[in-house]
Design an enzyme around this catalytic site. Sequence first.
Site, mmCIF file in Angstrom:
data_model
loop_
_atom_site.group_PDB
_atom_site.id
_atom_site.type_symbol
_atom_site.label_atom_id
_atom_site.label_comp_id
_atom_site.label_asym_id
_atom_site.label_seq_id
_atom_site.Cartn_x
_atom_site.Cartn_y
_atom_site.Cartn_z
ATOM 1 N N ARG A 1 8.074 5.087 -11.683
ATOM 2 C CA ARG A 1 8.603 4.174 -10.653
ATOM 3 C C ARG A 1 9.967 3.576 -10.985
ATOM 4 O O ARG A 1 10.835 3.521 -10.116
ATOM 5 C CB ARG A 1 7.583 3.075 -10.328
ATOM 6 C CG ARG A 1 6.252 3.639 -9.790
ATOM 7 C CD ARG A 1 5.340 2.552 -9.256
ATOM 8 N NE ARG A 1 5.857 1.969 -8.036
ATOM 9 C CZ ARG A 1 6.477 0.814 -7.944
ATOM 10 N NH1 ARG A 1 6.620 0.053 -9.007
ATOM 11 N NH2 ARG A 1 6.959 0.398 -6.794
ATOM 12 N N CYS B 1 15.153 13.068 -21.992
ATOM 13 C CA CYS B 1 16.598 13.253 -21.930
ATOM 14 C C CYS B 1 17.110 13.053 -20.518
ATOM 15 O O CYS B 1 17.518 13.995 -19.838
ATOM 16 C CB CYS B 1 16.964 14.634 -22.440
ATOM 17 S SG CYS B 1 16.682 14.762 -24.201
ATOM 18 N N GLU C 1 -5.260 0.494 5.558
ATOM 19 C CA GLU C 1 -5.474 1.429 4.444
ATOM 20 C C GLU C 1 -4.531 1.138 3.277
ATOM 21 O O GLU C 1 -3.619 1.921 2.992
ATOM 22 C CB GLU C 1 -5.371 2.880 4.904
ATOM 23 C CG GLU C 1 -4.225 3.156 5.825
ATOM 24 C CD GLU C 1 -4.224 4.577 6.376
ATOM 25 O OE1 GLU C 1 -5.298 5.129 6.651
ATOM 26 O OE2 GLU C 1 -3.120 5.120 6.530
ATOM 27 N N PRO C 2 -4.778 0.027 2.592
ATOM 28 C CA PRO C 2 -3.955 -0.294 1.418
ATOM 29 C C PRO C 2 -4.267 0.629 0.241
ATOM 30 O O PRO C 2 -5.410 1.021 0.033
ATOM 31 C CB PRO C 2 -4.364 -1.728 1.088
ATOM 32 C CG PRO C 2 -5.777 -1.841 1.594
ATOM 33 C CD PRO C 2 -5.838 -0.967 2.825
ATOM 34 N N GLY C 3 -3.229 0.957 -0.516
ATOM 35 C CA GLY C 3 -3.408 1.713 -1.753
ATOM 36 C C GLY C 3 -3.000 0.846 -2.931
ATOM 37 O O GLY C 3 -3.820 0.384 -3.722
ATOM 38 N N ARG C 4 -1.689 0.581 -2.990
ATOM 39 C CA ARG C 4 -1.122 -0.205 -4.089
ATOM 40 C C ARG C 4 -1.895 -1.495 -4.362
ATOM 41 O O ARG C 4 -2.191 -1.824 -5.508
ATOM 42 C CB ARG C 4 0.323 -0.567 -3.711
ATOM 43 C CG ARG C 4 1.098 -1.340 -4.745
ATOM 44 C CD ARG C 4 2.470 -1.754 -4.195
ATOM 45 N NE ARG C 4 3.096 -0.666 -3.458
ATOM 46 C CZ ARG C 4 3.771 0.331 -4.017
ATOM 47 N NH1 ARG C 4 3.960 0.346 -5.305
ATOM 48 N NH2 ARG C 4 4.277 1.293 -3.279
ATOM 49 N N GLY D 1 0.548 -0.568 2.720
ATOM 50 C CA GLY D 1 1.851 -1.146 2.416
ATOM 51 C C GLY D 1 1.808 -2.610 2.025
ATOM 52 O O GLY D 1 2.850 -3.255 2.001
HETATM 53 C C1 LIG Z 1 0.705 5.870 0.844
HETATM 54 C C2 LIG Z 1 -0.038 5.583 2.087
HETATM 55 C C3 LIG Z 1 -0.777 4.402 2.235
HETATM 56 C C4 LIG Z 1 -0.832 3.339 1.180
HETATM 57 O O1 LIG Z 1 0.383 2.741 0.928
HETATM 58 P P1 LIG Z 1 0.417 1.517 -0.107
HETATM 59 O O2 LIG Z 1 1.818 1.073 -0.094
HETATM 60 O O3 LIG Z 1 0.000 2.036 -1.418
HETATM 61 O O4 LIG Z 1 -0.522 0.488 0.404
HETATM 62 C C5 LIG Z 1 -1.510 4.230 3.386
HETATM 63 N N1 LIG Z 1 -1.497 5.160 4.365
HETATM 64 C C6 LIG Z 1 -0.789 6.306 4.275
HETATM 65 C C7 LIG Z 1 -0.840 7.280 5.364
HETATM 66 C C8 LIG Z 1 -0.039 6.545 3.136
HETATM 67 O O5 LIG Z 1 0.668 7.673 3.048
#
Ligand SMILES: *Cc1c(COP(=O)(O)O)cnc(C)c1O
Length: 427
Positions: A320, A356, A281-284, A246
């Site tokens: 998004r 559309c 656990e960052p993704g974004r 997050g």
């Molecule tokens: C989506 C998710 C993340 C990553 O969230 P980001 O906002 O992309 O950092 C981490 N942990 C879990 C369990 C998620 O579902």
Amino acid sequence: MSAEQSDDAASSAADGGPAVRRLVDWDADRLRELAADHGTPLYVTDLDRVRENCARISAAFPDADRRYAVKAHTGRAVLETVRDAGLDAECASAGEVRRALDAGFDGSRLHYTAVNPPAPDLNAVVEWWEENPEMTITVGARDTLDRLADRGFDGRVCVRVNPGVGAGHHEKVRTGAAPKFGVPYDRAAEVVADARDRFEVVGVHAHAGSGIHGEEDLDAHADLVARMGELARGVGELEYVDVGGGFGVPYREDDEPLDLDSVADATRGALGDVDARLAVEPGRYVVADAGVLLSEVNTVKPTPETTVAGVDAGMTDLLRPAMYDAYHAIRNLDVGGGPPDGSRETGPVTVAGPICETGDTFCDGRHLPVPERGDLLAVGNAGAYGYEMAMTYNSRPRPAEVSVDGDVLRARETIRDVTRPERGGER
Ligand SMILES: *Cc1c(COP(=O)(O)O)cnc(C)c1O
């Protein structure tokens, strides 16, 4: 994560690059060449920037377990880059576990987060676990524990908790308080105890949602972490406390970048003294500013309120804005600085896709150089949840993705690819 890996990561902090990479920092000539070579709509991914983002995370959290939430961008080249940068993989489905295995993450670096897992997902993951017994499965319901036991799984388990605290830029991305995710906080200790009878419980987990950015989000994050620290002290004997991802990115041109060090300090402070490692656990954060979406203007329509620029990318390529009202910077790559160098007037511009749906716009009445037919537009921060959410609504093939070097990472789909699964569709 071994001590040796942590040292390596810390010593490469210098390779972390700037805290933010804005859309204006991309080389317009290079992007124009890529669009000319590969067509539009086109995702461009800069793997060096992925590497830098990993390095900054490692520098801010040198003593934590660092995992990349694969769902933000599952492309093979990105996964291999993240793997080499030393982050583990957090996967949300059997498909993502498969991709991570294929990209060379070994079991000890694989974490599968099972949210209402469909039976085929559990079957597949348990089968792969047999060959990779160091894999960890994160569960958010007693039912999932029972279903894993039914399949003969007795390996590493992490219990996902609903801490009752959420953060994020939109209600659809706040997960920390949604009852869908995790076992209720008050029942967590009991579920951990129950799981210990049948599995090796290695961690507790919570993810507040996406987009920690301002002070308020940071406070909510700290609340979540504090509750997890309390839980960890209560249940004892864990390898790690995973506080999720997050970490926000500056989508607006004038947003300040996240100060990762202060997030790290706040996290450690809120966690308090626990006999377990911190895990994030960052993704974004890993991929957002490593990707742009290129799209060509094919229609220019003056209206009383705004100039509508019709483009060849839509919500099917980048969802998004339609789904979260998300803001993405937009840059016209065929225009220099605008007046006073006289290149183009500016005015309210609405960039709209070919789908559309009213929601199929990337911006509405935004002050931009007034586009001309044939202009190439770049949409910034498209690396996270961009290609991943692409779909085939309106029978639109998914776009291609290339690296900045021009390697095709994902080939453009064809209309035949879209119709093939359908009965009578393969002709
Ligand atoms: C989506 C998710 C993340 C990553 O969230 P980001 O906002 O992309 O950092 C981490 N942990 C879990 C369990 C998620 O579902």
